[in-house]
Design an enzyme around this catalytic site. Structure first.
Site, PDB file in Angstrom:
ATOM      1  N   THR A  84       0.853  -1.188   0.000  1.00  0.00           N
ATOM      2  CA  THR A  84       0.000   0.000   0.000  1.00  0.00           C
ATOM      3  C   THR A  84       0.892   1.244   0.000  1.00  0.00           C
ATOM      4  O   THR A  84       1.695   1.435   0.908  1.00  0.00           O
ATOM      5  CB  THR A  84      -0.948   0.020   1.220  1.00  0.00           C
ATOM      6  OG1 THR A  84      -0.199  -0.229   2.404  1.00  0.00           O
ATOM      7  CG2 THR A  84      -2.051  -1.015   1.097  1.00  0.00           C
ATOM      8  N   SER A 112       5.389  -1.380  -0.820  1.00  0.00           N
ATOM      9  CA  SER A 112       4.883  -0.747  -2.042  1.00  0.00           C
ATOM     10  C   SER A 112       5.978  -0.030  -2.821  1.00  0.00           C
ATOM     11  O   SER A 112       6.909   0.532  -2.229  1.00  0.00           O
ATOM     12  CB  SER A 112       3.801   0.263  -1.649  1.00  0.00           C
ATOM     13  OG  SER A 112       3.611   1.207  -2.675  1.00  0.00           O
ATOM     14  N   GLN A 133       7.470  -4.565  -4.057  1.00  0.00           N
ATOM     15  CA  GLN A 133       6.570  -4.416  -5.215  1.00  0.00           C
ATOM     16  C   GLN A 133       7.086  -3.291  -6.093  1.00  0.00           C
ATOM     17  O   GLN A 133       7.236  -2.157  -5.643  1.00  0.00           O
ATOM     18  CB  GLN A 133       5.142  -4.111  -4.731  1.00  0.00           C
ATOM     19  CG  GLN A 133       4.154  -3.826  -5.856  1.00  0.00           C
ATOM     20  CD  GLN A 133       3.868  -2.349  -6.025  1.00  0.00           C
ATOM     21  OE1 GLN A 133       3.735  -1.624  -5.030  1.00  0.00           O
ATOM     22  NE2 GLN A 133       3.794  -1.876  -7.262  1.00  0.00           N
ATOM     23  N   THR A 161       3.574  -5.054 -10.293  1.00  0.00           N
ATOM     24  CA  THR A 161       2.149  -4.726 -10.429  1.00  0.00           C
ATOM     25  C   THR A 161       1.855  -4.305 -11.861  1.00  0.00           C
ATOM     26  O   THR A 161       2.499  -3.399 -12.385  1.00  0.00           O
ATOM     27  CB  THR A 161       1.780  -3.611  -9.430  1.00  0.00           C
ATOM     28  OG1 THR A 161       1.890  -4.152  -8.114  1.00  0.00           O
ATOM     29  CG2 THR A 161       0.358  -3.106  -9.636  1.00  0.00           C
ATOM     30  N   ARG A 170     -10.297   8.390  -9.460  1.00  0.00           N
ATOM     31  CA  ARG A 170     -10.718   8.259  -8.052  1.00  0.00           C
ATOM     32  C   ARG A 170     -11.335   9.581  -7.637  1.00  0.00           C
ATOM     33  O   ARG A 170     -10.637  10.563  -7.379  1.00  0.00           O
ATOM     34  CB  ARG A 170      -9.517   7.878  -7.195  1.00  0.00           C
ATOM     35  CG  ARG A 170      -8.904   6.564  -7.682  1.00  0.00           C
ATOM     36  CD  ARG A 170      -7.902   6.001  -6.737  1.00  0.00           C
ATOM     37  NE  ARG A 170      -7.239   4.848  -7.319  1.00  0.00           N
ATOM     38  CZ  ARG A 170      -6.111   4.324  -6.877  1.00  0.00           C
ATOM     39  NH1 ARG A 170      -5.525   4.858  -5.818  1.00  0.00           N
ATOM     40  NH2 ARG A 170      -5.577   3.277  -7.458  1.00  0.00           N
ATOM     41  N   HIS A 281      -6.711  -4.863  -7.458  1.00  0.00           N
ATOM     42  CA  HIS A 281      -6.176  -3.687  -6.766  1.00  0.00           C
ATOM     43  C   HIS A 281      -7.203  -3.151  -5.751  1.00  0.00           C
ATOM     44  O   HIS A 281      -7.319  -1.950  -5.529  1.00  0.00           O
ATOM     45  CB  HIS A 281      -5.838  -2.596  -7.798  1.00  0.00           C
ATOM     46  CG  HIS A 281      -4.622  -1.776  -7.474  1.00  0.00           C
ATOM     47  ND1 HIS A 281      -3.384  -2.009  -8.041  1.00  0.00           N
ATOM     48  CD2 HIS A 281      -4.446  -0.716  -6.639  1.00  0.00           C
ATOM     49  CE1 HIS A 281      -2.516  -1.110  -7.585  1.00  0.00           C
ATOM     50  NE2 HIS A 281      -3.137  -0.319  -6.716  1.00  0.00           N
ATOM     51  N   ARG A 284      -9.721  -0.555  -7.205  1.00  0.00           N
ATOM     52  CA  ARG A 284      -9.265   0.836  -7.338  1.00  0.00           C
ATOM     53  C   ARG A 284      -8.878   1.221  -8.757  1.00  0.00           C
ATOM     54  O   ARG A 284      -8.473   2.352  -9.002  1.00  0.00           O
ATOM     55  CB  ARG A 284      -8.064   1.067  -6.402  1.00  0.00           C
ATOM     56  CG  ARG A 284      -8.440   0.992  -4.944  1.00  0.00           C
ATOM     57  CD  ARG A 284      -7.231   0.733  -4.058  1.00  0.00           C
ATOM     58  NE  ARG A 284      -6.386   1.874  -3.805  1.00  0.00           N
ATOM     59  CZ  ARG A 284      -6.596   2.796  -2.866  1.00  0.00           C
ATOM     60  NH1 ARG A 284      -7.663   2.703  -2.107  1.00  0.00           N
ATOM     61  NH2 ARG A 284      -5.755   3.792  -2.684  1.00  0.00           N
ATOM     62  N   GLY A 335      -5.103  -5.510   2.012  1.00  0.00           N
ATOM     63  CA  GLY A 335      -4.543  -4.166   1.867  1.00  0.00           C
ATOM     64  C   GLY A 335      -5.107  -3.225   2.905  1.00  0.00           C
ATOM     65  O   GLY A 335      -4.422  -2.808   3.839  1.00  0.00           O
TER      66      GLY A 335
HETATM   67  C1  LIG Z   1      -4.286   2.910   0.238  1.00  0.00           C
HETATM   68  C2  LIG Z   1      -3.904   1.829  -0.734  1.00  0.00           C
HETATM   69  C3  LIG Z   1      -2.715   1.943  -1.426  1.00  0.00           C
HETATM   70  C4  LIG Z   1      -2.334   0.942  -2.326  1.00  0.00           C
HETATM   71  N1  LIG Z   1      -1.124   1.031  -2.954  1.00  0.00           N
HETATM   72  C5  LIG Z   1      -0.709   0.019  -3.747  1.00  0.00           C
HETATM   73  C6  LIG Z   1       0.600   0.036  -4.298  1.00  0.00           C
HETATM   74  O1  LIG Z   1       1.387   0.954  -4.072  1.00  0.00           O
HETATM   75  N2  LIG Z   1       0.956  -1.005  -5.085  1.00  0.00           N
HETATM   76  C7  LIG Z   1       0.109  -2.051  -5.356  1.00  0.00           C
HETATM   77  O2  LIG Z   1       0.485  -2.970  -6.083  1.00  0.00           O
HETATM   78  N3  LIG Z   1      -1.117  -2.097  -4.813  1.00  0.00           N
HETATM   79  C8  LIG Z   1      -1.543  -1.101  -4.014  1.00  0.00           C
HETATM   80  N4  LIG Z   1      -2.777  -1.174  -3.437  1.00  0.00           N
HETATM   81  C9  LIG Z   1      -3.613  -2.360  -3.662  1.00  0.00           C
HETATM   82  C10 LIG Z   1      -3.305  -3.434  -2.594  1.00  0.00           C
HETATM   83  O3  LIG Z   1      -2.027  -3.956  -2.761  1.00  0.00           O
HETATM   84  C11 LIG Z   1      -4.294  -4.591  -2.675  1.00  0.00           C
HETATM   85  O4  LIG Z   1      -4.311  -5.110  -3.984  1.00  0.00           O
HETATM   86  C12 LIG Z   1      -5.705  -4.196  -2.281  1.00  0.00           C
HETATM   87  O5  LIG Z   1      -5.716  -3.242  -1.239  1.00  0.00           O
HETATM   88  C13 LIG Z   1      -6.441  -5.446  -1.830  1.00  0.00           C
HETATM   89  O6  LIG Z   1      -7.761  -5.162  -1.532  1.00  0.00           O
HETATM   90  P1  LIG Z   1      -8.322  -4.923  -0.035  1.00  0.00           P
HETATM   91  O7  LIG Z   1      -7.914  -3.534   0.319  1.00  0.00           O
HETATM   92  O8  LIG Z   1      -9.772  -5.072  -0.244  1.00  0.00           O
HETATM   93  O9  LIG Z   1      -7.695  -5.979   0.846  1.00  0.00           O
HETATM   94  C14 LIG Z   1      -3.188  -0.177  -2.544  1.00  0.00           C
HETATM   95  C15 LIG Z   1      -4.385  -0.274  -1.842  1.00  0.00           C
HETATM   96  C16 LIG Z   1      -4.748   0.706  -0.931  1.00  0.00           C
HETATM   97  C17 LIG Z   1      -6.028   0.560  -0.172  1.00  0.00           C
END
Ligand SMILES: Cc1cc2nc3c(=O)[nH]c(=O)nc-3n(C[C@H](O)[C@H](O)[C@H](O)COP(=O)(O)O)c2cc1C
Length: 405
Positions: A84, A112, A133, A161, A170, A281, A284, A335
């Site tokens: 994250t 991250s 990552q 990723t 967003r 993701h 997102r 996440g």
């Molecule tokens: C605040 C936030 C920042 C994130 N930043 C990244 C990131 O930098 N790199 C990445 O591969 N995924 C990122 N993700 C996605 C997470 O790695 C993950 O795939 C996702 O949060 C999983 O879903 P969940 O939040 O429902 O558990 C981010 C998610 C959140 C909520």
């Protein structure tokens, strides 16, 4: 402000509420939000509702074992921490705090590509539990250098990723001025004043620096200037030939994160990738995406024998994790839940989030008659696809085949 009483947090949603209370809207919305109508976020969570676990009895479950093998290592449970970005905005030092907490709990943590802590420091504090990552840069020389740094830091696993070819829309962030770099709107600034504890920490630590990118930005660049530099470098589409190149450069375990189609999983296997993370993701990036759990069965049926299939997106209960493991995931990640913990109460909050999952996973295993993680499989599941029309799609047909197998 009264100290946070974690004993009263009985589930992940309790941690979410505490995080919401402590964080300014600008920061909370960044964690919580999806894009456009945020259908994808709801879909990830609600999709779990169409899977039922059928319990079996008469089995000795007095001492269940949650230990899970992943890439030759035994972890204490099947659930780790997903990457994250900008975590330090929710709690100063959050990246290494998450890493150390994961290490103490003996589960993996993925740092991250938009972290504020250094790859080298992750190697120092949690080399055996920390993965990195990579967000691929427009200048591939930067990515190649980062890969060398990950190797020199002694980390075992590199995660690429692929599901961020562009910035998604967003809308919460647009309204708050959570842009790159962050330019809060007046309303967001004023609202932040209602969160003095967070504000005091932010003023003490300053704008988070994307430290891993700093050395590639012009010398002396401020945190904002580094963020501007990073915004020029990424996001970019990652091509299969990039994965091929990274595979040549990276001697350790290589994971591709963000796979949602069986054919893309097959492409990863053909390129010698060790594992994939089935993930959207956390809802997102593409609002009309299926729930990640809906595509897991078809992907696991296609490549599960050839490579390690992992999963994230929408897990809020231990029983959600169990469903994903029964559908063919070898490991799962969360996440938002651990970020809620970090925002609510720092390291203790992250530990609490992991404890809640461990407890729920354990109780579910006992209740369903599964003495260990290896015993989980489709035999425990029944589910009703909620939309019969989709039964004719290749994805649903592959799911159906895997269910019958
Ligand atoms: C605040 C936030 C920042 C994130 N930043 C990244 C990131 O930098 N790199 C990445 O591969 N995924 C990122 N993700 C996605 C997470 O790695 C993950 O795939 C996702 O949060 C999983 O879903 P969940 O939040 O429902 O558990 C981010 C998610 C959140 C909520």
């Amino acid at each position: 402000m009264a100290p946070v009483n974690l004993d009263r947090t009985v589930n992940v949603d309790d941690l979410r509420k505490l995080a919401k209370r402590r964080l300014p809207r600008l920061a909370y919305d960044f964690i919580e939000g999806g894009l456009e109508d945020e259908r994808g976020v709801t879909r990830n969570e609600s999709a779990f509702a169409s899977f039922d676990l059928v319990p079996r009895y008469g089995i000795d479950v007095t001492a269940i074992d949650q230990s899970t093998m992943l890439f030759g290592r035994t972890f204490s449970g099947p659930l780790g921490i997903a990457p994250t970005g900008l975590a330090a905005l929710f709690r100063p030092g959050a990246d290494l705090m998450l890493a150390q907490t994961a290490k103490a709990a003996n589960v993996p943590f993925i740092m991250s590509g938009a972290s504020t802590a250094l790859i080298e420091d992750l190697g120092r504090v949690a080399a055996e539990h920390g993965w990195y990552q990579l967000y691929v840069a427009r200048d591939r020389g930067i990515s190649e250098d980062m890969i060398r740094r990950v190797r020199d830091a002694g980390l075992s696993t590199l995660v690429i990723t692929v599901d961020v070819p562009t910035n998604s829309k967003r809308e919460r962030n647009l309204r708050n001025g959570f842009t790159r770099p962050i330019k809060p709107t007046l309303g967001a600034k004023l609202e932040a004043l209602l969160h003095p504890a967070w504000m005091a920490e932010y003023l003490r630590t300053g704008t988070p620096m994307l430290s891993n990118w700093q050395r590639y930005a012009p010398p002396g660049a401020s945190a904002t200037e580094v963020a501007e530099f990073v915004a020029q470098q990424m996001p970019v589409p990652v091509l299969w030939r990039d994965i091929e190149n990274f595979r040549r450069l990276w001697p350790g375990k290589l994971v591709v994160k963000g796979i949602m189609h069986p054919d893309d999983a097959t492409s990863c296997a053909a390129l010698g990738v060790d594992g994939i993370m089935v993930s959207n993701h956390g809802g997102r990036q593409l609002d009309k995406s299926p729930g990640a759990i809906e595509v897991l069965p078809a992907i696991a049926a296609t490549v599960g024998e050839k490579m390690t299939v992992m999963f994230d997106s929408g897990i809020r209960r231990g029983s959600d994790a169990i469903v994903a493991l029964c559908l063919g995931a070898k490991y799962v990640f969360v996440g938002r839940p651990t970020l809620y913990g970090a925002a609510a109460a720092g390291a203790a909050g992250v530990t609490r989030a992991l404890e809640i999952f461990k407890d729920e996973i354990g109780r579910t295993m006992v209740q369903m008659g599964a003495p260990d993680i290896r015993s989980l499989g489709p035999q425990f599941l029944t589910w009703e696809p909620d939309d019969r029309r989709r039964n004719s799609s290749p994805m649903m047909m592959a799911m159906e085949r895997s269910r019958r197998a």
